[in-house]
Design a protein around this motif. Structure first.
Motif, PDB file in Angstrom:
ATOM      1  N   ALA A 149      -3.889  84.087  19.153  1.00 13.54           N
ATOM      2  CA  ALA A 149      -5.156  83.355  19.168  1.00 13.54           C
ATOM      3  C   ALA A 149      -5.253  82.537  20.454  1.00 13.54           C
ATOM      4  N   TYR A 150      -6.396  81.881  20.639  1.00 11.59           N
ATOM      5  CA  TYR A 150      -6.552  80.967  21.765  1.00 11.59           C
ATOM      6  C   TYR A 150      -5.523  79.827  21.657  1.00 11.59           C
ATOM      7  N   PRO A 180      -9.172  87.534  20.154  1.00 10.08           N
ATOM      8  CA  PRO A 180     -10.326  87.660  21.051  1.00 10.08           C
ATOM      9  C   PRO A 180     -10.094  88.745  22.110  1.00 10.08           C
ATOM     10  N   GLN A 181     -11.191  89.343  22.582  1.00 13.79           N
ATOM     11  CA  GLN A 181     -11.094  90.454  23.519  1.00 13.79           C
ATOM     12  C   GLN A 181     -10.409  90.073  24.822  1.00 13.79           C
ATOM     13  N   VAL A 182     -10.568  88.812  25.225  1.00 12.54           N
ATOM     14  CA  VAL A 182      -9.987  88.359  26.486  1.00 12.54           C
ATOM     15  C   VAL A 182      -8.465  88.465  26.494  1.00 12.54           C
ATOM     16  N   HIS A 183      -7.848  88.568  25.317  1.00 10.83           N
ATOM     17  CA  HIS A 183      -6.390  88.670  25.243  1.00 10.83           C
ATOM     18  C   HIS A 183      -5.899  90.116  25.285  1.00 10.83           C
ATOM     19  N   GLY A 184      -6.817  91.043  25.525  1.00 10.38           N
ATOM     20  CA  GLY A 184      -6.451  92.457  25.608  1.00 10.38           C
ATOM     21  C   GLY A 184      -5.368  92.768  26.627  1.00 10.38           C
ATOM     22  N   PRO A 185      -5.470  92.262  27.879  1.00 11.65           N
ATOM     23  CA  PRO A 185      -4.414  92.551  28.866  1.00 11.65           C
ATOM     24  C   PRO A 185      -3.032  92.069  28.433  1.00 11.65           C
ATOM     25  N   ALA A 186      -2.977  90.870  27.839  1.00  9.08           N
ATOM     26  CA  ALA A 186      -1.687  90.362  27.350  1.00  9.08           C
ATOM     27  C   ALA A 186      -1.165  91.250  26.222  1.00  9.08           C
TER      28      ALA A 186
END
Length: 360
Positions: A149-150, A180-186
């Motif tokens: 999560a954030y 969240p989508q922003v954590h896709g690279p991680a």
């Protein structure tokens, strides 16, 4: 063929994990559950007429067949409750899911697993503690788990990746999406050194009610849960309470009484629901991974008295109870306590339960 029955057992309408385990205990294999007749099914605790008809209706098998297409395409590992590679720590929890979906390389039965949780509104203090944790734990061959999560979650994952520590994210949705989508690279990096784990089948949305369910896996899969920062309410406190209910260790970093995102940590410590850690290096000692080795700093504050320097030299040998320290230093206890307080304020020593002291 047996895999489709395992998946189907987790997808029977109105059948939760407890009833699924009753069915498994009674019929031994998932396949035998679906080949049983109505009378035999209704002899199982928690299975009434309607539930038996759901099993016989084959809808669960049809859903499982659809899931199997995704599983095979994306090389998802299905971990069934009785499988050897199912997380054994989690299996010991009464509410453990009957089945998990997993993409990754990490051993979910790793000898040392630590969960790191906290607020989604991480401050610079919380981020610093995550970095400290990863740096200190890196030499100890650990697996770090969080919720992707954030805030504290993603910080724990990213710092673990930076230190080469395998890290697993427990998701509140299916493996076909990322929230969240922003954590896709991680998440992509974690699949290569760690993994992504969920009890929810593909095509499941990250609905609100899924997150508390996710938290029980974070708590149950680990030896210890570390709460870095937490407000007075939130998922981190739920995870800590779950870990306590599973008789797992819980530790929390304290914060100032005015810090909103330390209220939860301070509350856990105050109510004896979590042990206090002032530095990440406390963990290996508290967890029994090594004998605590105190080191007197090479450069001491210039304003320390001769008595205070003497105290540091005595404590360098080993931690000590107040009475023994009083005898060693040769001062009345009331005067010695003033010197101990000065050293504690300077961050040079820590007072422990039972009136014991040790160097930081």
């Amino acid at each position: 063929m047996s895999l489709i029955y395992k998946i189907a057992l987790s997808m029977i309408q109105n059948v939760g994990h407890v009833t699924a385990k009753h069915l498994l205990t009674h019929f031994i294999t998932p396949e035998a559950v679906f080949k049983a007749d109505k009378k035999a099914l209704m002899q199982v605790p928690g299975v009434g007429l309607i539930t038996a008809e759901h099993i016989l209706g084959k809808n669960a098998l049809l859903k499982a067949k659809e899931q199997l297409k995704f599983i095979e395409k994306y090389q998802v590992k299905v971990l069934f409750y009785t499988d050897d590679d199912y997380p054994s720590r989690l299996r010991n929890c009464d509410d453990a899911p009957i089945l998990l979906y997993y993409r990754g390389t990490a051993n979910l039965n790793h000898p040392r697993i630590i969960s790191i949780v906290g607020t989604r509104m991480a401050t610079s203090y919380g981020k610093m503690l995550c970095k400290q944790l990863a740096e200190v734990l890196a030499p100890y061959d650990v697996l770090i788990v969080s919720g992707l999560a954030y805030g504290i979650d993603i910080c724990a994952h990213q710092e673990s990746l930076a230190q080469g520590i395998p890290t697993v994210g427990v998701l509140a949705h299916g493996l076909d999406r990322m929230y969240p989508q922003v954590h896709g690279p991680a998440a992509q990096k974690m699949v290569l050194n760690g993994g992504l784990l969920t009890e929810f089948p593909p095509y499941t949305n990250p609905d609100k009610e899924n997150f508390p369910k996710r938290n029980r896996i974070i708590a149950g899969i680990s030896d210890v849960t570390i709460v870095v920062e937490a407000a007075s309410k939130g998922g981190a406190l739920i995870t800590a309470d779950l870990a306590n209910s599973y008789h797992r260790d819980v530790y929390a970093f304290p914060g100032r009484t005015t810090d909103i995102y330390s209220e939860g940590c301070n509350f856990l410590i105050k109510t004896n629901r979590a042990g206090l850690i002032s530095h990440a290096k406390d963990l290996p000692y508290f967890l029994g991974w090594e004998e605590y080795k105190a080191v007197v700093p090479t450069e001491l504050p210039a304003d320390l008295s001769d008595i205070e320097v003497q105290i540091l030299k005595v404590l360098k040998v080993s931690e000590m109870e107040l009475d023994a320290l009083t005898h060693q230093i040769g001062l009345p206890q009331s005067k010695l306590l003033l010197h101990l307080l000065t050293l504690e304020i300077e961050g040079l020593l820590t007072s422990l339960p039972g009136k014991r002291y040790r160097l930081n």
